[in-house]
Scaffold this active site. Structure first.
Site, short mmCIF file in Angstrom:
data_model
loop_
_atom_site.label_atom_id
_atom_site.label_comp_id
_atom_site.label_asym_id
_atom_site.label_seq_id
_atom_site.Cartn_x
_atom_site.Cartn_y
_atom_site.Cartn_z
N LYS A 52 0.84 -1.20 0.00
CA LYS A 52 0.00 0.00 0.00
C LYS A 52 0.87 1.25 0.00
O LYS A 52 0.58 2.22 -0.70
CB LYS A 52 -0.94 -0.03 1.22
CG LYS A 52 -2.06 -1.06 1.06
CD LYS A 52 -2.75 -1.40 2.37
CE LYS A 52 -3.67 -2.61 2.15
NZ LYS A 52 -4.22 -3.14 3.40
N GLN A 96 -5.09 -1.94 9.61
CA GLN A 96 -4.73 -3.23 9.00
C GLN A 96 -5.19 -4.38 9.90
O GLN A 96 -4.88 -4.40 11.08
CB GLN A 96 -3.20 -3.28 8.78
CG GLN A 96 -2.72 -4.50 8.06
CD GLN A 96 -3.24 -4.60 6.62
OE1 GLN A 96 -3.20 -3.63 5.86
NE2 GLN A 96 -3.74 -5.77 6.25
N ASP A 119 -11.73 1.97 3.64
CA ASP A 119 -11.96 0.53 3.49
C ASP A 119 -13.45 0.22 3.36
O ASP A 119 -13.82 -0.92 3.05
CB ASP A 119 -11.39 -0.22 4.71
CG ASP A 119 -10.10 -0.96 4.38
OD1 ASP A 119 -9.85 -1.19 3.18
OD2 ASP A 119 -9.36 -1.29 5.32
#
Ligand code: NAP
Length: 282
Positions: A52, A96, A119
């Site tokens: 990322k 994460q 997300d």
């Protein structure tokens, strides 16, 4: 023989387009920035975060990493999220997963401002997706839709079958496809007559996490087969959920693993960060 969908090339094309978008935003004094929080030292997570960070770097998105030790308590994690929610320079926040027990990941996801929830996991974004309002959509489902669109594969009126009902793939993908006028069947471990249901699919999507789960007898001639699964086979090689060699002969389009849905997920995250920065400035 199916057309093999090149997710890697498509993701590269999208990243180039996004790079241009970032340049335009920078000219308007808008600087998209992604904050990534990682708790503990999970090896797979470290690889994902590195990917990322690399993608951000390539596109021109600022990136800041927050590494917390595995003994971090919930209060510290929530306080950090609160600080990032209030920081004007941060456009998107990503926590994460997994995070170590006994931390509650749902509580942490819920704490992220839905305006920075790149997300698409916050209940407000999940709800907005369900009622078809502008929102952040989970990156993997978004990547699947983008693949279908870029390959001019019609969705409207098609029978779409999704195997898997997780909150990050199966459920949001079913909403995305429903919003695009497909007729949806979502299958799971308690589904009866799975083979028969799958055989009726114009678009068959596998998000199970079991190699060779989708076999040729489950696939209609000419179906579009999208493989979300990521598994390691006996040789340690990365494989999907679909028995690629045999299903390829029946499908009209198929995504490989690796090089299919995976690269699109990161590209869609970048897209969401840019979108977040744009919406916040408007
Ligand atoms: P998950 O949360 O484990 O969900 C798996 C789903 O498969 C569950 O809904 C489960 O049903 C269903 N399932 C399991 N066995 C089944 C069976 N025998 N018949 C029918 N359905 C069955 O997994 P996930 O997070 O959605 O991920 C799925 C796969 O996609 C994994 O391999 C993951 O690594 C991969 N993935 C890839 C990306 C990417 O970027 N390419 C992103 C996310 C995930 P129940 O609900 O009944 O248990």
């Amino acid at each position: 023989m199916a057309t093999i969908i090149d997710g890697k090339a498509l993701a590269k094309k999208i990243r180039l387009e996004l790079k241009e978008k970032v340049k335009d935003l920078n000219n308007k004094n808008i600087y998209p920035k992604l904050a990534v929080i990682m708790v503990g030292d999970d090896k797979a997570s470290q690889v994902y975060v590195k990917n990322k960070s690399k993608a951000c770097n390539e596109i021109g998105i600022d990136f800041e990493e927050f590494l917390l030790p595995s003994n971090t308590n919930m209060e510290t994690l929530l306080n950090l999220i609160e600080v990032l929610n209030n920081r004007e320079d941060i456009s998107g926040i990503l926590l994460q997963s997994p995070i170590p027990e006994p931390l509650n990941i749902r509580e942490a996801f819920n704490k992220i401002s839905y305006k920075k929830d790149v997300d698409g996991f916050h209940p407000i974004n999940v709800g907005k997706l369900a009622i078809g309002e502008e929102c952040f959509v989970s990156c993997t489902p978004l990547g699947v839709i983008k693949i279908l669109d870029e390959y001019n594969i019609p969705i409207d009126g098609k029978n779409a079958v999704i195997i898997g009902r997780s909150n990050i793939v199966g459920k949001p993908l079913s909403q995305c496809l429903l919003n695009r006028n497909a007729t949806i069947t979502v299958c799971h471990s308690k589904t009866k007559n799975l083979e028969m249901i799958c055989k009726n699919a114009d678009i068959l999507i596998a998000a199970v996490g079991r190699q060779k789960f989708v076999t040729e007898n489950m696939v209609k001639d000419g179906a579009v087969v999208i493989d979300v699964g990521i598994n390691r086979n006996e040789q340690g090689k990365l494989v999907g959920d679909v028995d690629f060699e045999n299903v390829e002969k029946k499908a009209s389009y198929i995504t490989p693993v690796p090089g299919g849905v995976g690269p699109m997920t990161v590209a869609m995250l970048m897209n969401n960060v840019i979108e977040a920065a744009t919406r916040q400035k408007n």
